[in-house]
Design a protein around this motif. Structure first.
Motif, PDB file in Angstrom:
ATOM      1  N   ARG A 131       0.807  -1.224   0.000  1.00 33.81           N
ATOM      2  CA  ARG A 131       0.000   0.000   0.000  1.00 33.81           C
ATOM      3  C   ARG A 131       0.837   1.269   0.000  1.00 33.81           C
ATOM      4  O   ARG A 131       0.372   2.335  -0.400  1.00 33.81           O
ATOM      5  N   TYR A 132       2.088   1.152   0.427  1.00 31.28           N
ATOM      6  CA  TYR A 132       2.911   2.365   0.458  1.00 31.28           C
ATOM      7  C   TYR A 132       3.082   2.983  -0.934  1.00 31.28           C
ATOM      8  O   TYR A 132       3.328   4.187  -1.052  1.00 31.28           O
ATOM      9  N   ALA A 133       2.963   2.178  -1.980  1.00 32.91           N
ATOM     10  CA  ALA A 133       3.063   2.750  -3.338  1.00 32.91           C
ATOM     11  C   ALA A 133       1.978   3.805  -3.554  1.00 32.91           C
ATOM     12  O   ALA A 133       2.189   4.802  -4.258  1.00 32.91           O
ATOM     13  N   THR A 134       0.818   3.582  -2.945  1.00 34.54           N
ATOM     14  CA  THR A 134      -0.292   4.517  -3.174  1.00 34.54           C
ATOM     15  C   THR A 134      -0.057   5.858  -2.479  1.00 34.54           C
ATOM     16  O   THR A 134      -0.728   6.825  -2.776  1.00 34.54           O
ATOM     17  N   TYR A 135       0.881   5.908  -1.549  1.00 35.47           N
ATOM     18  CA  TYR A 135       1.179   7.181  -0.874  1.00 35.47           C
ATOM     19  C   TYR A 135       1.705   8.209  -1.870  1.00 35.47           C
ATOM     20  O   TYR A 135       1.693   9.399  -1.601  1.00 35.47           O
ATOM     21  N   CYS A 136       2.270   7.726  -2.978  1.00 41.34           N
ATOM     22  CA  CYS A 136       2.622   8.707  -4.018  1.00 41.34           C
ATOM     23  C   CYS A 136       1.837   8.386  -5.295  1.00 41.34           C
ATOM     24  O   CYS A 136       2.309   8.630  -6.406  1.00 41.34           O
ATOM     25  N   GLY A 137       0.649   7.832  -5.087  1.00 41.80           N
ATOM     26  CA  GLY A 137      -0.298   7.693  -6.185  1.00 41.80           C
ATOM     27  C   GLY A 137       0.072   6.651  -7.216  1.00 41.80           C
ATOM     28  O   GLY A 137      -0.267   6.786  -8.395  1.00 41.80           O
ATOM     29  N   SER A 138       0.743   5.569  -6.796  1.00 44.28           N
ATOM     30  CA  SER A 138       1.265   4.619  -7.765  1.00 44.28           C
ATOM     31  C   SER A 138       0.804   3.194  -7.471  1.00 44.28           C
ATOM     32  O   SER A 138       0.234   2.908  -6.420  1.00 44.28           O
ATOM     33  N   SER A 139       1.094   2.302  -8.407  1.00 41.33           N
ATOM     34  CA  SER A 139       0.708   0.899  -8.249  1.00 41.33           C
ATOM     35  C   SER A 139       1.877   0.120  -7.653  1.00 41.33           C
ATOM     36  O   SER A 139       3.016   0.284  -8.101  1.00 41.33           O
ATOM     37  N   PRO A 140       1.622  -0.769  -6.672  1.00 42.63           N
ATOM     38  CA  PRO A 140       2.716  -1.574  -6.101  1.00 42.63           C
ATOM     39  C   PRO A 140       3.383  -2.439  -7.158  1.00 42.63           C
ATOM     40  O   PRO A 140       4.534  -2.834  -7.002  1.00 42.63           O
ATOM     41  N   TRP A 141       2.678  -2.741  -8.252  1.00 43.90           N
ATOM     42  CA  TRP A 141       3.244  -3.595  -9.302  1.00 43.90           C
ATOM     43  C   TRP A 141       4.206  -2.822 -10.198  1.00 43.90           C
ATOM     44  O   TRP A 141       4.988  -3.406 -10.910  1.00 43.90           O
ATOM     45  N   GLU A 142       4.128  -1.506 -10.178  1.00 43.54           N
ATOM     46  CA  GLU A 142       4.991  -0.710 -11.069  1.00 43.54           C
ATOM     47  C   GLU A 142       5.931   0.238 -10.335  1.00 43.54           C
ATOM     48  O   GLU A 142       6.879   0.752 -10.921  1.00 43.54           O
ATOM     49  N   ALA A 143       5.657   0.469  -9.052  1.00 39.62           N
ATOM     50  CA  ALA A 143       6.519   1.384  -8.290  1.00 39.62           C
ATOM     51  C   ALA A 143       7.818   0.671  -7.922  1.00 39.62           C
ATOM     52  O   ALA A 143       7.829  -0.539  -7.711  1.00 39.62           O
ATOM     53  N   PRO A 144       8.933   1.415  -7.843  1.00 42.30           N
ATOM     54  CA  PRO A 144      10.202   0.789  -7.479  1.00 42.30           C
ATOM     55  C   PRO A 144      10.231   0.394  -5.999  1.00 42.30           C
ATOM     56  O   PRO A 144       9.562   1.003  -5.165  1.00 42.30           O
TER      57      PRO A 144
END
Ligand SMILES: Cc1cc2nc3c(=O)[nH]c(=O)nc-3n(C[C@H](O)[C@H](O)[C@H](O)COP(=O)(O)OP(=O)(O)OC[C@H]3O[C@@H](n4cnc5c(N)ncnc54)[C@H](O)[C@@H]3O)c2cc1C
Length: 456
Positions: A131-144
């Protein structure tokens, strides 16, 4: 001729910090803001007479604000997020061998989701930390995988601000006024004027023109690129990558029964992947949304009395605002799914129409032009996305950029940092960093608080 000073377009977090720091260094500063109040995304809505924080609720990296408040003339040097003009080469140089070895252990080339799979065997833990990926509006599958660092940031402290997050914006506005900043609300800027290739003024929607040799733009850079601030300013920002998440939110003043809430609560479904496939793959509202619920009266005693309490519910949504793609039926279905999930997890809310205000990607697009409702600039997708954000000094002489859509990125503390960087860039353009004046303010941040997760 006297320098006409600096015009800051937008009183979001970065605009406020820039204005404060520039005025404290002795420059005449005028802030023009389209809305009637400061804060931008740090919004507060009145629902049934109760003020509900309806933007950010998770407040971290408090040291950035300590720094802003304690020393307006601080030197900007050191870690990546403080760099005025980040590049891969410069970051490698700053980290040194030891830092690089720590970075490589994080696996920056892997996605967050892949990396979490190496650490957790329980899929629910993978989902929770993803879920931390969503903190900058991103998908966990595509965020680094580097976004795992957000967990560390939260362990350092999640803070609650007395009076709500909006109080932070009001406090910065007060300090800036005390330093001599002029605020103009209901003053949308329609055009940034250039003469001889450099900034010479701004034109407001009411037809007024303000002289300015330096302008800090705190809106989303997508608006510049789309020509919403005039053709001349288009080149200040490159074409941005894929948009980050938008949201559907419900600001409520209502009774909550059946489940003891923490201040921050996340309700998961069993099918996490479909949420991001719906949003980023198909550009539609998630059929099975994860629900974040902020119970803003936790710790005040109200929440225990059974009286109506202040709540913000949020689900992720695609940034397709302003395109007529989200029908009211689709939004109603999303609302139904949201409150059904809460009920399945044991929580019953009674949001009567008059006790709840819904905000959609179309609304966010209207509030933040050029964004489609994206709340965090471009998505942080791919290992090099951090280097794709514009630096504070734009290619247009006299035009500076500040806010969640530019370096170092979105979120309240990052936007504040970006405001500092823009102020430093303006000062550098003047060839001076002198005349720093200290500021003083009363405190207002308190209470560490925890996050709970539930699923159905
Ligand atoms: C629902 C929601 C939840 C969030 N949750 C969190 C969270 O928990 N933690 C966290 O850290 N962050 C969170 N964020 C993100 C955070 O709020 C933002 O990253 C940050 O506040 C952005 O600040 P900014 O400086 O980019 O300015 P913005 O808030 O984007 O404000 C820009 C301002 O510029 C004004 N403006 C734009 N164009 C013009 C113009 N042409 N003329 C005049 N004025 C103009 C706008 O009206 C606006 O007031 C959340 C955001 C939202 C919306």
């Amino acid at each position: 001729m006297a320098d006409p000073g600096v015009v800051v377009i937008g009183a979001g977090m970065a605009g406020l910090v820039s204005a404060l720091q520039l005025a404290a260094r002795g420059l005449p500063v005028t802030v023009v803001e389209a809305a009637q109040a400061p804060g931008g995304k740090i919004r507060q809505l009145q629902v049934n007479g109760a003020p509900i924080d309806s933007g950010p609720t998770v407040f971290t990296l408090r040291w950035i604000f300590d720094e802003v408040l304690a020393s307006v003339g601080t030197r900007l040097e050191g870690p990546f997020i403080r760099s005025t003009s980040p590049t891969m080469g410069r970051m490698v140089g700053d980290l040194g061998l030891r830092g690089l070895s720590v970075l490589s252990r994080l696996g920056p080339m892997r996605s967050l989701w892949d990396s979490l799979g190496r650490h957790f065997t329980d899929p629910r833990l993978r989902q929770l930390f993803g879920r931390y990926a969503t903190y900058c509006g991103s998908s966990p599958w595509e965020a680094p995988a580097t976004l795992m660092l957000i967990a560390q940031v939260e362990m350092d402290g999640v803070w609650a601000v007395e009076g709500g997050m909006h109080a932070l914006a009001r406090m910065l506005e007060r300090l800036a006024r005390a330093q001599g900043v002029t605020f103009r609300y209901g003053a949308a800027c329609e055009r940034i004027e250039l003469q001889g290739g450099r900034v010479s003024g701004v034109h407001l929607a009411n037809g007024e023109r303000l002289d300015a040799q330096r302008v800090v733009f705190n809106g989303d850079v997508a608006a510049l690129h789309q020509g919403l601030l005039g053709d001349a300013a288009r080149t200040a920002a490159p074409r941005v990558g894929p948009r980050s998440l938008s949201a559907v939110t419900w600001s409520m003043h209502t009774r909550a029964e059946g489940l003891a809430l923490d201040r921050h609560n996340v309700f998961f479904t069993g099918d996490y992947r479909s949420e991001f496939a719906d949003i980023f793959g198909l550009g539609r509202l998630p059929r099975r949304p994860t629900v974040y619920l902020c119970a803003q009266d936790r710790g005040t005693g109200v929440a225990d009395t059974g009286a109506p309490q202040r709540l913000l519910a949020l689900v992720n949504a695609p940034a397709v605002g302003g395109q007529g793609r989200l029908s009211s039926e689709a939004l109603d279905e999303c609302e139904h799914q949201t409150f059904s999930l809460l009920r399945r997890c044991g929580l019953t809310l009674q949001p009567q129409a008059r006790e709840s205000v819904r905000t959609t990607p179309d609304d966010f697009h209207r509030l933040f032009p050029g964004t489609g409702g994206a709340l965090y600039g471009q998505a942080t997708h791919g290992w090099n996305s951090a280097f794709a954000r514009s630096p504070a000094a734009s290619p247009v002489p006299g035009l500076f950029l500040a806010g969640g859509s530019v370096h170092p990125g979105p979120g309240v503390p990052m936007a504040a940092m970006s405001g500092q960087l823009a102020a430093a860039a303006v000062m550098a353009s003047l060839g001076s960093t002198s005349r720093s004046r200290p500021v003083a303010t009363s405190g207002g941040m308190s209470t560490r608080s925890a996050t709970t997760g539930s699923s159905a």
